[in-house]
Design a protein around this motif. Structure first.
Motif, PDB file in Angstrom:
ATOM      1  N   ILE A 104       0.884  -1.159   0.000  1.00  0.00           N
ATOM      2  CA  ILE A 104       0.000   0.000   0.000  1.00  0.00           C
ATOM      3  C   ILE A 104       0.921   1.208   0.000  1.00  0.00           C
ATOM      4  CG2 ILE A 104      -1.745   1.329   1.255  1.00  0.00           C
ATOM      5  CD1 ILE A 104      -2.784  -1.241   2.453  1.00  0.00           C
ATOM      6  N   GLY A 105       1.087   1.841  -1.134  1.00  0.00           N
ATOM      7  CA  GLY A 105       2.042   2.942  -1.229  1.00  0.00           C
ATOM      8  C   GLY A 105       1.911   3.678  -2.548  1.00  0.00           C
ATOM      9  N   SER A 106       2.407   4.895  -2.558  1.00  0.00           N
ATOM     10  CA  SER A 106       2.333   5.735  -3.760  1.00  0.00           C
ATOM     11  C   SER A 106       3.737   6.047  -4.251  1.00  0.00           C
ATOM     12  CB  SER A 106       1.570   7.023  -3.456  1.00  0.00           C
ATOM     13  OG  SER A 106       2.244   7.771  -2.450  1.00  0.00           O
ATOM     14  N   GLY A 107       3.809   6.792  -5.347  1.00  0.00           N
ATOM     15  CA  GLY A 107       5.095   7.189  -5.913  1.00  0.00           C
ATOM     16  C   GLY A 107       5.475   8.593  -5.517  1.00  0.00           C
ATOM     17  N   LYS A 108       6.113   9.283  -6.414  1.00  0.00           N
ATOM     18  CA  LYS A 108       6.550  10.652  -6.154  1.00  0.00           C
ATOM     19  C   LYS A 108       6.657  11.382  -7.487  1.00  0.00           C
ATOM     20  CE  LYS A 108      11.457   9.397  -6.376  1.00  0.00           C
ATOM     21  NZ  LYS A 108      12.762   9.367  -5.658  1.00  0.00           N
ATOM     22  N   THR A 109       6.749  12.695  -7.401  1.00  0.00           N
ATOM     23  CA  THR A 109       7.001  13.487  -8.595  1.00  0.00           C
ATOM     24  C   THR A 109       8.493  13.463  -8.893  1.00  0.00           C
ATOM     25  OG1 THR A 109       5.115  14.954  -8.198  1.00  0.00           O
ATOM     26  CG2 THR A 109       6.865  15.777  -9.630  1.00  0.00           C
ATOM     27  N   PRO A 110       8.891  13.093 -10.101  1.00  0.00           N
ATOM     28  CA  PRO A 110      10.327  13.041 -10.410  1.00  0.00           C
ATOM     29  C   PRO A 110      10.989  14.402 -10.232  1.00  0.00           C
ATOM     30  CG  PRO A 110       8.998  12.073 -12.176  1.00  0.00           C
ATOM     31  CD  PRO A 110       8.053  12.770 -11.260  1.00  0.00           C
ATOM     32  N   ARG A 111      12.279  14.381  -9.923  1.00  0.00           N
ATOM     33  CA  ARG A 111      13.034  15.623  -9.815  1.00  0.00           C
ATOM     34  C   ARG A 111      12.980  16.352 -11.162  1.00  0.00           C
ATOM     35  NH1 ARG A 111      16.898  17.218  -6.240  1.00  0.00           N
ATOM     36  NH2 ARG A 111      16.980  15.106  -5.353  1.00  0.00           N
ATOM     37  N   GLY A 112      12.552  17.590 -11.120  1.00  0.00           N
ATOM     38  CA  GLY A 112      12.387  18.347 -12.347  1.00  0.00           C
ATOM     39  C   GLY A 112      10.948  18.446 -12.798  1.00  0.00           C
ATOM     40  N   GLY A 113      10.047  17.690 -12.141  1.00  0.00           N
ATOM     41  CA  GLY A 113       8.632  17.763 -12.452  1.00  0.00           C
ATOM     42  C   GLY A 113       8.321  17.387 -13.890  1.00  0.00           C
ATOM     43  N   SER A 114       7.402  18.126 -14.489  1.00  0.00           N
ATOM     44  CA  SER A 114       6.952  17.806 -15.846  1.00  0.00           C
ATOM     45  C   SER A 114       8.040  18.005 -16.892  1.00  0.00           C
ATOM     46  CB  SER A 114       5.736  18.671 -16.209  1.00  0.00           C
ATOM     47  OG  SER A 114       6.058  20.044 -16.138  1.00  0.00           O
ATOM     48  N   SER A 115       9.136  18.697 -16.532  1.00  0.00           N
ATOM     49  CA  SER A 115      10.208  18.926 -17.505  1.00  0.00           C
ATOM     50  C   SER A 115      10.933  17.638 -17.876  1.00  0.00           C
ATOM     51  CB  SER A 115      11.213  19.953 -16.953  1.00  0.00           C
ATOM     52  OG  SER A 115      11.862  19.449 -15.795  1.00  0.00           O
ATOM     53  N   VAL A 116      10.776  16.587 -17.062  1.00  0.00           N
ATOM     54  CA  VAL A 116      11.462  15.323 -17.355  1.00  0.00           C
ATOM     55  C   VAL A 116      10.573  14.378 -18.166  1.00  0.00           C
ATOM     56  CG1 VAL A 116      12.803  15.534 -15.227  1.00  0.00           C
ATOM     57  CG2 VAL A 116      10.720  14.146 -15.233  1.00  0.00           C
ATOM     58  N   TYR A 117       9.339  14.789 -18.471  1.00  0.00           N
ATOM     59  CA  TYR A 117       8.470  13.936 -19.271  1.00  0.00           C
ATOM     60  C   TYR A 117       9.036  13.804 -20.692  1.00  0.00           C
ATOM     61  CZ  TYR A 117       4.951  14.567 -15.585  1.00  0.00           C
ATOM     62  OH  TYR A 117       4.286  14.591 -14.391  1.00  0.00           O
ATOM     63  N   VAL A 118       8.860  12.627 -21.266  1.00  0.00           N
ATOM     64  CA  VAL A 118       9.352  12.353 -22.620  1.00  0.00           C
ATOM     65  C   VAL A 118       8.178  11.883 -23.481  1.00  0.00           C
ATOM     66  CG1 VAL A 118      11.698  11.831 -21.859  1.00  0.00           C
ATOM     67  CG2 VAL A 118       9.992   9.994 -21.938  1.00  0.00           C
ATOM     68  N   ASP A 119       8.424  11.772 -24.783  1.00  0.00           N
ATOM     69  CA  ASP A 119       7.360  11.370 -25.708  1.00  0.00           C
ATOM     70  C   ASP A 119       7.038   9.887 -25.613  1.00  0.00           C
ATOM     71  OD1 ASP A 119       7.116  13.961 -26.658  1.00  0.00           O
ATOM     72  OD2 ASP A 119       8.591  13.658 -28.260  1.00  0.00           O
ATOM     73  N   HIS A 120       8.047   9.092 -25.312  1.00  0.00           N
ATOM     74  CA  HIS A 120       7.853   7.646 -25.198  1.00  0.00           C
ATOM     75  C   HIS A 120       8.702   7.144 -24.038  1.00  0.00           C
ATOM     76  CE1 HIS A 120       5.839   7.658 -29.100  1.00  0.00           C
ATOM     77  NE2 HIS A 120       6.843   8.380 -29.563  1.00  0.00           N
ATOM     78  N   GLY A 121       8.308   6.001 -23.498  1.00  0.00           N
ATOM     79  CA  GLY A 121       9.052   5.431 -22.390  1.00  0.00           C
ATOM     80  C   GLY A 121       8.125   4.678 -21.456  1.00  0.00           C
ATOM     81  N   VAL A 122       8.316   4.862 -20.149  1.00  0.00           N
ATOM     82  CA  VAL A 122       7.490   4.207 -19.137  1.00  0.00           C
ATOM     83  C   VAL A 122       6.311   5.128 -18.808  1.00  0.00           C
ATOM     84  CG1 VAL A 122       7.421   3.268 -16.791  1.00  0.00           C
ATOM     85  CG2 VAL A 122       9.505   3.034 -18.173  1.00  0.00           C
ATOM     86  N   MET A 123       5.100   4.593 -18.866  1.00  0.00           N
ATOM     87  CA  MET A 123       3.931   5.412 -18.554  1.00  0.00           C
ATOM     88  C   MET A 123       4.007   5.923 -17.124  1.00  0.00           C
ATOM     89  SD  MET A 123       0.515   3.838 -20.362  1.00  0.00           S
ATOM     90  CE  MET A 123       0.729   2.178 -19.720  1.00  0.00           C
TER      91      MET A 123
END
Length: 286
Positions: A104-123
Motif C-alpha cells: 500500500i504505497g504511492s510514488g513521487k514526482t520526479p526531480r524536475g517535475g513535468s520537464s522530465v516527461y518524454v514522448d515515449h518510455g514508461v507510462m
C-alpha cells in the motif's frame, strides 16, 4: 427562423461582432436590421431545425439512459456493501484491507517535475488518469528509464488496484490491467494483494468495494477535521472490507462488470452522437 439562427455559429458570430458594451453587451435594433445573413429558404430552414431538434432529443435521451444505468449500478453496490446488518452476507468474512495487501504505497514526482516527461518510455500515471472504475490514457505522460529506475518501488504491476488519495478526485479507483510498464506519482496509491490475499480476494471485487458508498464514506470520514484532502497509508490499511468465497465474488463481479460494459457502450454511443452533431454544425453553418 429562430431555431435556425440558434443553431448557426456563423450567425451568432456575426451578431456578436455588432454587439456593444462592457458590463452589459447590447445589440441595437439598428445594428440587427443592418446585419446580412446567408439564409436558406424557409422550408429548408424548417427541415434543418427539425432534424437538429430531433438529434438533440436523441442526445438528451442517451444522457438520461446513462444516468439511469449508473444509478442502478450504484443501487447494486449499496445492496452488496452498504447495509448495516449485511443482510444475507452474515457468512462473509470481514477484515481490514491491510492484511490482504503486500503493498500500500504511492510514488513521487520526479526531480524536475513535468520537464522530465518524454514522448515515449514508461507510462507515468497521475490522478487524472484514474477515473471511476476505468483507466484513462488519453492524457498519459511518460518518463525515461533512468527516471523510472529511481522510482522502482512504485512501479505498477498488472492487477494492481489504483486509488487516488489527494485532491478533488480522492476516492477514484481502477485496476491496472495492462502489461506495459508504468509508474505513479504521489497522488496515486498502489493496492497490491499479497499471495495470501489473492487466494481470498479478487482485485475486481476489491475495486467494486472501493467504488461503493461504504468505502467512499470511509474515505470521507478520514477527511473530517482535516485542512487538506488526503488519505494516508494507515487509513487505507484500516478500510473495512468483506471477503465472500471466490465463487460468490466472481458471480458478483460478473454482474457488476456487465453493467460497467453497458455504461461504457452507451457512453461511446453518446460521444458518437455528439461528434455527429458537431460535424453537422460545421458542415451546415461554418
Amino acid at each position: 427562423m429562430s431555431e435556425f439562427l440558434n443553431s448557426s455559429p456563423r450567425a451568432k458570430k456575426r451578431l456578436a461582432v455588432l454587439a456593444v458594451g462592457t458590463s452589459q453587451v447590447v445589440l441595437s435594433f439598428e445594428a440587427l436590421k443592418a446585419v446580412k445573413l446567408d439564409l436558406p429558404c424557409c422550408d429548408e430552414q424548417d427541415k434543418i431545425a427539425s432534424f437538429l431538434e430531433c438529434l438533440n432529443r436523441r442526445i438528451e435521451h442517451q444522457r438520461k439512459l446513462i444516468t439511469a444505468l449508473k444509478k442502478y449500478k450504484r443501487g447494486l453496490l449499496r445492496s452488496y456493501f452498504m447495509t448495516d446488518e449485511w443482510n444475507t452476507h452474515s457468512k462473509w468474512d470481514k477484515c481490514k484491507l491491510g492484511p490482504c495487501c503486500s503493498k500500500i504505497g504511492s510514488g513521487k514526482t520526479p526531480r524536475g517535475g513535468s520537464s522530465v516527461y518524454v514522448d515515449h518510455g514508461v507510462m507515468f500515471l497521475r490522478s487524472q488518469n484514474v477515473l471511476w472504475g476505468t483507466l484513462d490514457l488519453n492524457d498519459v505522460s511518460y518518463i525515461d528509464e533512468e527516471t523510472n529506475n529511481s522510482m522502482l518501488s512504485s512501479e505498477v504491476r498488472c492487477g494492481d488496484v489504483l486509488l487516488n488519495i489527494t485532491g478533488a478526485s480522492i476516492g477514484r479507483s481502477c485496476i491496472y490491467s495492462l502489461d506495459e510498464r508504468a509508474n505513479v506519482n504521489q497522488h496515486v496509491c498502489i493496492l497490491r494483494l499479497s499471495q495470501e490475499g489473492k487466494e481470498r480476494l479478487l482485485p475486481e471485487f476489491l475495486l467494486q468495494q472501493i467504488l461503493s458508498d461504504r468505502i467512499q464514506q470511509q474515505v470521507m470520514d478520514c477527511q473530517n477535521g482535516g485542512s487538506r484532502e488526503g488519505l494516508n497509508f494507515q487509513q487505507i490499511s484500516d478500510f473495512n472490507i468483506v471477503v465472500p468465497d471466490m465463487r460468490e465474488q466472481r458471480k458478483i463481479c460478473g454482474m457488476l462488470n456487465a453493467f460497467d460494459q453497458r455504461v461504457s457502450c452507451e457512453e461511446t454511443a453518446l460521444h458518437t452522437l455528439l461528434d455527429l452533431r458537431a460535424a453537422l454544425m460545421q458542415q451546415l453553418f461554418i
